[in-house]
Design an enzyme around this catalytic site. Structure first.
Site, short mmCIF file in Angstrom:
data_model
loop_
_atom_site.label_atom_id
_atom_site.label_comp_id
_atom_site.label_asym_id
_atom_site.label_seq_id
_atom_site.Cartn_x
_atom_site.Cartn_y
_atom_site.Cartn_z
CG ASP A 24 -2.02 0.98 1.17
OD1 ASP A 24 -2.42 1.33 0.05
OD2 ASP A 24 -2.51 1.40 2.24
CD GLU A 77 -2.65 2.71 -3.08
OE1 GLU A 77 -3.67 3.40 -2.95
OE2 GLU A 77 -1.56 3.06 -2.60
#
Length: 354
Positions: A24, A77
């Site tokens: 992330d 991401e």
């Protein structure tokens, strides 16, 4: 700390047999000045804003994951234009297998959330992703981030009455499955969960008692099956030669059409009519002569649609159109997407309209 993080990554893959790792907020690791004002960050040893230690760590993590546990995947991401996120480390990349396509997600949901009468003014949001689609190996993420924190479910984002919202959602899925990149849905999206996702509650499986929700589930099932059976949709996914526009500029019609190419004669034509009107006699270019058929039609009655379409038989005419040697006059369903393949392509058929 570095060894602990690397060992943790390998532990998930080796001991828990995770299929892969998603990292992330990679952008916040790559840039020292990410979300920081002037004076709140220190340049690297060369005076730049890149975090060289974080870059080295991400490369090492990916090398260990792919080198030590064959068959896994890693995804980043990452929301900036950092080059080579999904390129191998020996080519100077970060070594991830895939990159989250945040641009596609934001633009596509913005477009589909618009009332169709206003979509002509946002047409570029549907086409811009093809300007960079082959710069990375992308995942098209309709993930948990899009259905939490007051954002509502995907179905709730769609405009119009109930029938139009379901038709828009079905069209979104078929467009997504035909778009270059790997598709990702979050739990509940496969049957059009109506409420925003809540980790404290189970999914609303009882909605499958209703035909419109069951129709979306059946569509996702058929999209997955057709995807497996049609190499044109995935064989050249990261290659610009695997995609060709037929119609990218029909903003007033809310329409796009394109070809997905595999090897040799592997072809699939996708036509998206994202207006709530039937279009009769709409000419679309076809890349080969002979008989074509609807492999899939999101307006099929089996999915909850109005069953407008072209049936099993479409004959390509020797009329050059949209840069192709042949073409055909089609009936395009309202808020619908159709996939066309040569009639000889496969004997396995998803539901088409009459």
């Amino acid at each position: 700390m570095r060894n602990f993080l690397l060992a943790s990554a390998l532990f998930w893959l080796r001991e828990y047999h995770a299929d892969g790792l998603r990292v992330d907020a990679v952008a916040s690791m790559l840039y020292r000045d990410y979300s920081r004002r002037a004076g709140e960050w220190t340049p690297n040893e060369f005076g730049g804003r890149e975090d060289l230690e974080a870059i080295a760590f991400l490369r090492e993590m990916n090398e260990l994951a792919y080198g030590g546990v064959p068959g896994v995947l890693t995804a980043a991401e990452e929301s900036t234009a950092w080059p080579g996120v999904s390129r191998p480390t020996y080519l100077g990349g970060l070594g991830f297998g895939f990159k989250w396509n945040m641009g596609w997600m934001h633009d596509t949901l913005e477009y589909f959330a618009k009332d169709p009468i206003h979509r002509r003014y946002h047409h570029h949001e549907l086409t811009f992703s093809l300007m960079y689609a082959f710069s990375e190996s992308f995942i098209l993420p309709l993930s948990h981030d899009e259905v939490v924190h007051g954002k509502g479910s995907l179905l709730a984002k769609m405009p119009g009455d109930r029938w139009q919202r379901f038709a828009n959602l079905r069209a979104l899925y078929a467009y997504m499955w035909a778009h270059p990149g790997k598709q990702l849905l979050f739990m509940g999206q496969e049957f059009a969960q109506e409420r925003e996702w809540n980790y404290d509650r189970s999914l609303d499986w009882h909605l499958l008692e209703h035909a419109d929700h069951a129709g979306v589930q059946q569509l996702v099932r058929d999209l997955n099956r057709c995807y497996r059976e049609q190499p044109a949709l995935w064989r050249r996914d990261a290659d610009s030669e695997g995609f060709a526009w037929l119609e990218a500029n029909a903003a007033d019609d809310n329409l796009v059409a394109f070809i997905r190419n595999g090897d040799h004669d592997e072809r699939l034509v996708c036509v998206c009519n994202l207006a709530p009107v039937v279009r009769d006699g709409y000419r679309v270019g076809l890349p080969a002569a002979g008989a074509w058929r609807e492999l899939l039609n999101t307006d099929s009655r089996l999915y909850g649609g109005s069953n407008v379409g072209n049936g099993w038989g479409i004959e390509a005419e020797p009329t050059a159109w949209q840069g192709q040697s042949h073409s055909a006059l089609l009936t395009l369903p309202p808020l619908g997407v159709i996939w066309l393949v040569p009639a000889s392509a496969t004997s396995n058929r998803a539901p088409a309209a009459a």
